[in-house]
Design a protein around this motif. Structure first.
Motif, short mmCIF file in Angstrom:
data_model
loop_
_atom_site.label_atom_id
_atom_site.label_comp_id
_atom_site.label_asym_id
_atom_site.label_seq_id
_atom_site.Cartn_x
_atom_site.Cartn_y
_atom_site.Cartn_z
N SER A 107 0.65 -1.14 0.10
CA SER A 107 0.19 0.08 -0.02
C SER A 107 1.02 1.29 0.07
CB SER A 107 -0.96 -0.09 1.07
OG SER A 107 -0.15 0.35 2.38
N GLY A 108 0.24 2.36 0.07
CA GLY A 108 1.07 3.53 0.06
C GLY A 108 1.95 3.62 1.32
N THR A 109 1.67 3.14 2.42
CA THR A 109 2.40 3.10 3.58
C THR A 109 3.73 2.42 3.35
OG1 THR A 109 0.52 2.99 4.99
CG2 THR A 109 2.48 2.43 6.29
N TRP A 161 5.98 4.94 1.36
CA TRP A 161 6.55 5.77 2.58
C TRP A 161 7.86 5.34 3.03
CZ3 TRP A 161 1.93 6.93 6.18
CH2 TRP A 161 1.15 8.24 5.83
N PHE A 188 -2.42 12.45 7.47
CA PHE A 188 -1.43 11.48 6.76
C PHE A 188 -0.04 11.94 6.87
CE2 PHE A 188 -5.20 10.27 4.90
CZ PHE A 188 -5.24 8.78 5.01
N VAL A 227 3.43 16.13 2.01
CA VAL A 227 2.33 15.53 1.63
C VAL A 227 1.79 16.47 0.55
CG1 VAL A 227 0.18 14.48 1.90
CG2 VAL A 227 2.00 13.90 3.61
N ASN A 239 -1.01 16.26 -1.51
CA ASN A 239 -2.39 16.34 -1.35
C ASN A 239 -2.73 15.66 -0.13
OD1 ASN A 239 -4.85 17.15 -2.44
ND2 ASN A 239 -5.38 15.05 -2.14
N THR A 293 -4.93 14.00 2.13
CA THR A 293 -6.38 13.41 1.87
C THR A 293 -7.23 13.84 3.09
OG1 THR A 293 -5.02 11.96 0.90
CG2 THR A 293 -7.29 11.44 1.02
N ASP A 347 4.95 12.86 -0.86
CA ASP A 347 3.87 11.80 -0.97
C ASP A 347 2.77 12.48 -1.93
OD1 ASP A 347 1.21 10.77 -0.34
OD2 ASP A 347 1.59 10.66 1.84
N VAL A 396 0.15 10.25 -2.87
CA VAL A 396 -0.85 9.10 -2.73
C VAL A 396 -2.23 9.56 -3.50
CG1 VAL A 396 -2.09 7.43 -1.39
CG2 VAL A 396 0.48 8.00 -1.08
N GLN A 408 -4.27 2.82 -5.61
CA GLN A 408 -5.74 3.09 -5.51
C GLN A 408 -6.68 4.52 -5.50
OE1 GLN A 408 -3.63 2.78 -2.97
NE2 GLN A 408 -4.19 3.65 -0.95
N LYS A 409 -5.81 5.53 -6.25
CA LYS A 409 -6.33 6.64 -6.17
C LYS A 409 -6.58 7.24 -7.70
CE LYS A 409 -5.48 7.22 -1.36
NZ LYS A 409 -6.55 7.70 -0.33
C1 LIG Z 1 -1.83 11.30 1.53
C2 LIG Z 1 -1.98 9.82 1.67
N1 LIG Z 1 -0.55 9.36 2.18
C3 LIG Z 1 -0.26 8.04 2.68
C4 LIG Z 1 -1.54 7.18 2.69
C5 LIG Z 1 -1.16 5.74 3.20
O1 LIG Z 1 -1.40 5.03 2.14
P1 LIG Z 1 -2.25 3.37 2.21
O2 LIG Z 1 -3.54 3.60 3.23
O3 LIG Z 1 -2.44 2.97 0.97
O4 LIG Z 1 -1.26 2.69 2.96
C6 LIG Z 1 -2.81 7.54 2.40
C7 LIG Z 1 -4.07 6.62 2.47
O5 LIG Z 1 -5.34 7.24 1.94
C8 LIG Z 1 -2.92 9.01 1.79
O6 LIG Z 1 -4.22 9.43 1.52
#
Ligand SMILES: Cc1ncc(COP(=O)(O)O)c(C=O)c1O
Length: 388
Positions: free
Chosen positions: A65-67, A70, A92, A141, A143, A145, A172, A174, A197-198
């Motif tokens: 995932s995005g994490t 990171w 985030f 970051v 955007n 979220t 970031d 994401v 996923q976005k």
């Molecule tokens: C800006 C941002 N960074 C990081 C993340 C973390 O990504 P993930 O939930 O896919 O691990 C998200 C998740 O929505 C996010 O919106």
């Protein structure tokens, strides 16, 4: 049993609606990831990703995932005890800060009110003061979220340049890549982090790092422990169209198709489409007499809008009604914004009538929740879509 007809409206700011074309592409049989057919796909996808990030350099793709992406950005470039400058733009940014600390980095977290982006002035002040160049990375970051605020990354870059500061710039994206204007190379970003996923219109499951030459050089000296996340072996294997461990084959089929869709529309048009839908959404929020959380006109997000309710009004109650009555998911308030905001995702596979339907559901949900709203919200959004 509740019978649902028609399609669910997935209007959270990610995961987003996956286009049928992408779903169909992913439904192909899984192939040998060490065979020639796979190598052709991997090479094509790794090349087609570059313009979406705005880079000529390598893009590392993880089954994560995005994490995970990171973590990859931090562990590949930094060493234990390194100083990192982060900005409290929202939930985030706070989680990324927490991760940096848990990895043994020393984080300076510039305080924020969760209504503004990373402050270029605060960045300049910290960087100018760091004459011994202890700060090794600046993390932004793009955007946020949780708030619907887009930070002005080029102005952060300008602050680094004006200070003559060599820190890496880690960003970031994401919830901005493939939705909001972004240029890895032109903006002098060293590592761009994103997820599938976005804006990329895929299910969750892929994490990405676009990597500059400077970041690759930093990676050679970096001493944070890493193994799975290490860029070097992945970039080496990618040369021949392979990965050191098993890639997410079917997600890559989907990515191949999604990248084709972005190229067919054209990235500039994709950004303009998102900006237009975001502006129409803000027109609706103002027509309802409600407040957009983002407090700076220059920082409105193209991919989502966070709507701030007044004290005593429960944003989660609105979301619950909208889900139960209209089968639409809206984003919840995260962290300190829990119950105070709901978030409307208007990114990814999306068009004028998806937006109109989304806003109709929100307006009815607000009314049913007993929140006094002007009935001009939808009309204002439709006016915006009609004339613009
Ligand atoms: C800006 C941002 N960074 C990081 C993340 C973390 O990504 P993930 O939930 O896919 O691990 C998200 C998740 O929505 C996010 O919106």
């Amino acid at each position: 049993m509740t019978v649902r007809t028609g399609r669910h409206f997935l209007q959270i700011p990610g995961p987003t609606n996956v286009p049928d074309r992408v779903l169909r592409a992913m439904s192909a049989p899984t192939v040998d990831h060490r065979g020639p057919e796979f190598a052709g796909l991997a090479r094509r996808v790794l090349e087609a990703l570059k313009p979406v990030f705005g880079t000529a350099g390598p893009v590392v793709v993880y089954p994560s995932s995005g994490t995970g992406a990171w973590e990859a950005a931090l562990v590949n470039t930094l060493s234990p005890g390194d100083r990192v400058l982060c900005f409290e733009t929202g939930h985030f940014a706070t989680l990324w800060r927490d991760m940096a600390e848990s990895l043994g980095l020393e984080v300076e977290f510039v305080p924020g009110d969760w209504r503004h982006g990373a402050s270029p002035e605060a960045a300049a002040q910290r960087l100018d003061a760091d004459i011994s160049h202890d700060i090794k990375a600046v993390c932004v970051v793009h955007n946020e979220t949780s708030t619907g605020v887009t930070s002005r990354v080029p102005e952060i870059r300008a602050a680094l340049d004006a200070a003559g500061h060599p820190a890496l710039l880690l960003v970031d994206t994401v919830s901005s890549l493939g939705s909001i204007e972004y240029r890895h190379d032109d903006w002098g970003v060293d590592v761009t982090v994103t997820g599938s996923q976005k804006g990329l219109m895929l299910p969750p499951g892929l994490g990405f790092n676009a990597v500059s030459d400077k970041a690759l050089t930093a990676a050679r000296a970096s001493r944070l422990p890493k193994s799975y996340w290490e860029w070097g072996p992945i970039i080496d294997a990618n040369e021949a169209g392979f990965f050191p461990s098993t890639p997410a084959t079917n997600l890559l089929y989907g990515l191949d198709e999604a990248l084709l869709m972005l190229a067919e529309e054209g990235l500039e048009q994709v950004w303009a489409r998102h900006a237009r839908h975001a502006a129409a959404t803000r027109a609706a929020v103002r027509g309802w007499g409600l407040e957009v959380l983002c407090a700076d006109e220059r920082e409105h997000s193209g991919s989502l809008t966070a709507v701030l309710l007044s004290d005593g009004q429960d944003a989660d109650a609105v979301r619950k009604i909208v889900l139960e009555r209209f089968d639409m998911s809206l984003g919840t308030g995260l962290g300190r914004l829990a119950g105070k905001v709901f978030r409307i995702g208007h990114l990814g596979h999306f068009n004028d009538l998806t937006l109109a339907g989304t806003l109709a559901g929100v307006q009815m949900g607000l009314e049913l929740a007993g929140i006094p709203v002007g009935r001009d919200g939808i009309a204002a959004a439709l006016d915006h879509l009609r004339v613009d």
